[in-house]
Design a protein around this motif. Structure first.
Motif, mmCIF file in Angstrom:
data_model
loop_
_atom_site.group_PDB
_atom_site.id
_atom_site.type_symbol
_atom_site.label_atom_id
_atom_site.label_comp_id
_atom_site.label_asym_id
_atom_site.label_seq_id
_atom_site.Cartn_x
_atom_site.Cartn_y
_atom_site.Cartn_z
ATOM 1 N N GLU A 162 0.812 -1.281 0.070
ATOM 2 C CA GLU A 162 0.493 0.360 0.565
ATOM 3 C C GLU A 162 0.652 1.278 0.138
ATOM 4 O O GLU A 162 0.921 2.245 -0.833
ATOM 5 N N GLU B 149 2.843 1.263 -3.549
ATOM 6 C CA GLU B 149 0.855 2.203 -4.550
ATOM 7 C C GLU B 149 1.263 3.645 -3.928
ATOM 8 O O GLU B 149 1.417 4.259 -5.297
ATOM 9 N N ASP B 150 1.332 3.783 -3.489
ATOM 10 C CA ASP B 150 1.220 5.208 -2.876
ATOM 11 C C ASP B 150 1.779 5.949 -3.340
ATOM 12 O O ASP B 150 2.163 7.099 -3.967
ATOM 13 N N GLU C 82 1.769 6.567 -7.275
ATOM 14 C CA GLU C 82 0.823 6.933 -7.177
ATOM 15 C C GLU C 82 1.265 8.637 -7.176
ATOM 16 O O GLU C 82 1.005 9.752 -8.195
ATOM 17 N N LYS C 83 1.815 9.044 -6.252
ATOM 18 C CA LYS C 83 2.638 10.305 -5.936
ATOM 19 C C LYS C 83 3.172 10.523 -7.190
ATOM 20 O O LYS C 83 3.260 12.288 -8.236
ATOM 21 N N GLU D 78 3.318 9.073 -10.393
ATOM 22 C CA GLU D 78 2.944 9.266 -11.694
ATOM 23 C C GLU D 78 1.840 10.687 -11.288
ATOM 24 O O GLU D 78 2.078 11.598 -12.737
ATOM 25 N N LYS D 79 1.085 11.407 -10.729
ATOM 26 C CA LYS D 79 0.858 12.592 -10.867
ATOM 27 C C LYS D 79 1.604 13.378 -10.721
ATOM 28 O O LYS D 79 1.513 15.153 -11.963
#
Length: 150
Positions: free
Chosen positions: A120, A123-124, A127-128, A130-131
């Motif tokens: 998790e 993934e966080d 995700e950060k 990618e943003k």
């Protein structure tokens, strides 16, 4: 050769001292967030207890251990050496099978929890990133100050 009482009393004292310390430590950590094997065992075997003992898993756990010790040490001293060796080997096989299964289950659950938390977090982080990568970049104009111009 020492008599039964000469061997039993010191053994019971040592076992009681260990049991008291273990119970004290587990009782002290009972309300903490620390995961312990004692908490896991209480959660696993509590349903097997009679209704009147349900609110007192700790003392029941300790009393049953002492009872097992007394019965086992009394019965064991009355057997011949050959029977003691046979039951000792049988007990080791059973304990390793049950204990190993219990510890494997317990530590596998802990491993799965830790792995889930790690994934998790991973993934966080992804995700950060990618943003951040997809976010439009601002072009900054470089202002040349008078003292920098050569």
């Amino acid at each position: 050769s020492a008599s039964w009482s000469e061997m039993f009393v010191p053994s019971l004292g040592l076992y009681s001292a260990w049991g008291s310390w273990y119970f004290f430590v587990m009782h002290a950590y009972r309300n903490s967030e620390m995961v312990s094997l004692y908490k896991q065992m209480v959660a696993t075997y509590r349903h097997m207890m009679p209704a009147w003992a349900y609110p007192y898993p700790g003392p029941c756990f300790a009393v049953l251990h002492i009872c097992f010790f007394i019965v086992g040490s009394t019965w064991g001293t009355l057997m011949s050496k050959e029977l003691q060796a046979f039951f000792f080997c049988l007990t080791l096989i059973i304990v390793f099978k049950n204990g190993a299964g219990y510890y494997i289950d317990y530590f596998w659950k802990v491993f799965e929890i830790n792995q889930t938390l790690y994934l998790e977090d991973d993934e966080d982080i992804a995700e950060k990133r990618e943003k951040k990568r997809k976010a439009p970049r601002e072009k900054k104009e470089r202002v040349i100050k008078p003292n920098e111009a050569g």
